[in-house]
Design a protein around this motif. Structure first.
Motif, mmCIF file in Angstrom:
data_model
loop_
_atom_site.group_PDB
_atom_site.id
_atom_site.type_symbol
_atom_site.label_atom_id
_atom_site.label_comp_id
_atom_site.label_asym_id
_atom_site.label_seq_id
_atom_site.Cartn_x
_atom_site.Cartn_y
_atom_site.Cartn_z
ATOM 1 N N LYS A 138 0.835 -1.200 0.000
ATOM 2 C CA LYS A 138 0.000 0.000 0.000
ATOM 3 C C LYS A 138 0.869 1.248 0.000
ATOM 4 C CE LYS A 138 -3.894 -2.085 2.489
ATOM 5 N NZ LYS A 138 -4.798 -1.945 3.667
ATOM 6 N N GLU A 139 0.274 2.331 -0.425
ATOM 7 C CA GLU A 139 0.980 3.601 -0.384
ATOM 8 C C GLU A 139 1.016 4.148 1.047
ATOM 9 O OE1 GLU A 139 -0.018 5.237 -4.897
ATOM 10 O OE2 GLU A 139 -0.634 6.376 -3.140
ATOM 11 N N ARG A 140 2.008 4.967 1.291
ATOM 12 C CA ARG A 140 2.085 5.632 2.588
ATOM 13 C C ARG A 140 0.837 6.474 2.803
ATOM 14 N NH1 ARG A 140 7.142 9.370 3.061
ATOM 15 N NH2 ARG A 140 5.796 10.814 1.900
ATOM 16 N N GLU A 141 0.317 6.449 3.988
ATOM 17 C CA GLU A 141 -0.911 7.168 4.288
ATOM 18 C C GLU A 141 -0.699 8.112 5.461
ATOM 19 O OE1 GLU A 141 -4.116 4.714 5.701
ATOM 20 O OE2 GLU A 141 -5.639 6.279 5.379
ATOM 21 N N GLY A 142 -1.104 9.338 5.288
ATOM 22 C CA GLY A 142 -1.120 10.275 6.395
ATOM 23 C C GLY A 142 -2.308 9.972 7.276
ATOM 24 N N VAL A 143 -2.064 9.697 8.545
ATOM 25 C CA VAL A 143 -3.115 9.264 9.450
ATOM 26 C C VAL A 143 -3.699 10.430 10.246
ATOM 27 C CG1 VAL A 143 -3.595 7.834 11.473
ATOM 28 C CG2 VAL A 143 -2.129 6.967 9.640
ATOM 29 N N SER A 144 -2.807 11.229 10.801
ATOM 30 C CA SER A 144 -3.276 12.311 11.666
ATOM 31 C C SER A 144 -2.164 13.340 11.816
ATOM 32 C CB SER A 144 -3.655 11.747 13.043
ATOM 33 O OG SER A 144 -4.176 12.761 13.883
ATOM 34 N N CYS A 145 -2.564 14.517 12.234
ATOM 35 C CA CYS A 145 -1.595 15.593 12.451
ATOM 36 C C CYS A 145 -2.086 16.490 13.571
ATOM 37 C CB CYS A 145 -1.415 16.396 11.168
ATOM 38 S SG CYS A 145 -0.219 17.751 11.292
ATOM 39 N N ILE A 146 -1.127 17.057 14.306
ATOM 40 C CA ILE A 146 -1.466 18.050 15.324
ATOM 41 C C ILE A 146 -0.551 19.234 15.130
ATOM 42 C CG2 ILE A 146 0.061 17.004 17.076
ATOM 43 C CD1 ILE A 146 -2.130 17.815 19.152
ATOM 44 N N SER A 147 -1.110 20.401 15.232
ATOM 45 C CA SER A 147 -0.363 21.623 14.963
ATOM 46 C C SER A 147 0.632 21.921 16.079
ATOM 47 C CB SER A 147 -1.325 22.789 14.800
ATOM 48 O OG SER A 147 -2.048 23.013 16.005
ATOM 49 N N GLN A 148 1.435 22.940 15.830
ATOM 50 C CA GLN A 148 2.519 23.279 16.739
ATOM 51 C C GLN A 148 2.046 23.473 18.174
ATOM 52 O OE1 GLN A 148 2.220 24.222 13.639
ATOM 53 N NE2 GLN A 148 4.144 24.788 12.690
ATOM 54 N N HIS A 149 0.922 24.104 18.343
ATOM 55 C CA HIS A 149 0.440 24.395 19.687
ATOM 56 C C HIS A 149 -0.766 23.543 20.070
ATOM 57 C CE1 HIS A 149 3.221 27.712 20.117
ATOM 58 N NE2 HIS A 149 2.910 28.082 18.894
ATOM 59 N N GLY A 150 -1.069 22.563 19.229
ATOM 60 C CA GLY A 150 -2.133 21.629 19.564
ATOM 61 C C GLY A 150 -3.528 22.135 19.289
ATOM 62 N N SER A 151 -3.652 23.286 18.677
ATOM 63 C CA SER A 151 -4.983 23.856 18.468
ATOM 64 C C SER A 151 -5.683 23.274 17.246
ATOM 65 C CB SER A 151 -4.886 25.373 18.342
ATOM 66 O OG SER A 151 -4.035 25.722 17.262
ATOM 67 N N VAL A 152 -4.910 22.668 16.368
ATOM 68 C CA VAL A 152 -5.483 22.110 15.141
ATOM 69 C C VAL A 152 -5.097 20.643 15.045
ATOM 70 C CG1 VAL A 152 -5.490 22.175 12.630
ATOM 71 C CG2 VAL A 152 -5.403 24.319 13.935
ATOM 72 N N THR A 153 -6.075 19.821 14.783
ATOM 73 C CA THR A 153 -5.821 18.406 14.530
ATOM 74 C C THR A 153 -6.596 18.002 13.287
ATOM 75 O OG1 THR A 153 -7.676 17.693 15.920
ATOM 76 C CG2 THR A 153 -5.516 17.858 16.973
ATOM 77 N N ASN A 154 -6.062 17.035 12.586
ATOM 78 C CA ASN A 154 -6.842 16.449 11.513
ATOM 79 C C ASN A 154 -6.587 14.953 11.422
ATOM 80 O OD1 ASN A 154 -4.463 16.184 10.009
ATOM 81 N ND2 ASN A 154 -4.804 18.062 8.850
ATOM 82 N N TYR A 155 -7.494 14.300 10.753
ATOM 83 C CA TYR A 155 -7.465 12.843 10.679
ATOM 84 C C TYR A 155 -7.847 12.389 9.277
ATOM 85 C CZ TYR A 155 -7.731 13.291 15.753
ATOM 86 O OH TYR A 155 -7.488 13.629 17.071
ATOM 87 N N ALA A 156 -7.239 11.302 8.862
ATOM 88 C CA ALA A 156 -7.667 10.671 7.622
ATOM 89 C C ALA A 156 -9.076 10.120 7.806
ATOM 90 C CB ALA A 156 -6.715 9.539 7.260
ATOM 91 N N ASP A 157 -9.828 10.078 6.735
ATOM 92 C CA ASP A 157 -11.191 9.559 6.816
ATOM 93 C C ASP A 157 -11.210 8.128 7.340
ATOM 94 O OD1 ASP A 157 -12.420 11.248 3.813
ATOM 95 O OD2 ASP A 157 -12.249 11.931 5.897
ATOM 96 N N SER A 158 -10.171 7.385 7.035
ATOM 97 C CA SER A 158 -10.120 5.975 7.415
ATOM 98 C C SER A 158 -10.012 5.769 8.924
ATOM 99 C CB SER A 158 -8.943 5.279 6.719
ATOM 100 O OG SER A 158 -7.729 5.935 7.039
ATOM 101 N N VAL A 159 -9.604 6.810 9.662
ATOM 102 C CA VAL A 159 -9.436 6.651 11.108
ATOM 103 C C VAL A 159 -10.289 7.623 11.903
ATOM 104 C CG1 VAL A 159 -7.072 5.877 10.718
ATOM 105 C CG2 VAL A 159 -7.489 8.263 11.368
ATOM 106 N N LYS A 160 -10.983 8.502 11.230
ATOM 107 C CA LYS A 160 -11.774 9.519 11.909
ATOM 108 C C LYS A 160 -12.813 8.861 12.824
ATOM 109 C CE LYS A 160 -12.100 13.008 9.329
ATOM 110 N NZ LYS A 160 -12.479 13.917 8.227
#
Length: 125
Positions: A43-65
């Motif tokens: 499989k291709e590499r998948e971005g799962v989640s991210c958190i911003s520098q100060h933790g105020s922004v997070t995001n998630y791949a649809d597959s793990v949301k």
């Protein structure tokens, strides 16, 4: 020098939970967004989640949301990825990456980041 040391992971049955940790050294974790990626065989590499520098922004791949949660504890310079309701398709090697970009760009700029050593997550059916 940026260094990320991962811990956690392992083998769990479907529906189980695991927590991954990513401890930063050599810099203040608040200086970077931290992303989690996974790589599974074939499989291709998948971005799962991210958190911003100060933790105020997070995001998630649809597959793990709704199943995964990311947060950071700046007192110990560590980012965590809590993984619940795990599925066999979550099986992969997981990597944390320190990225000098926003979370909206973390997938596109992953190759420019500093990577942890990776940790295996295996979900049995």
């Amino acid at each position: 020098q940026l260094q990320l040391v991962q811990s956690g992971g392992g083998l769990v049955q479907t529906g189980g939970s695991l927590r991954l940790s990513c401890e930063a050294s050599g810099f203040f974790s608040n200086d970077y967004a931290i992303g989690w990626f996974r790589l599974a065989p074939g499989k291709e590499r998948e971005g799962v989640s991210c958190i911003s520098q100060h933790g105020s922004v997070t995001n998630y791949a649809d597959s793990v949301k709704g199943r995964f949660q990311i947060w950071r504890d700046t007192t110990v310079n560590t980012v965590y990825l809590q993984m619940n309701s795990l599925k066999p398709e979550d099986t992969a090697v997981y990597y944390c990456v320190a990225i000098g970009y926003s979370c909206s760009e973390y997938v596109a700029h992953a190759d420019f980041g500093s990577w942890g050593q990776g940790t295996q997550v295996t979900v049995s059916s």
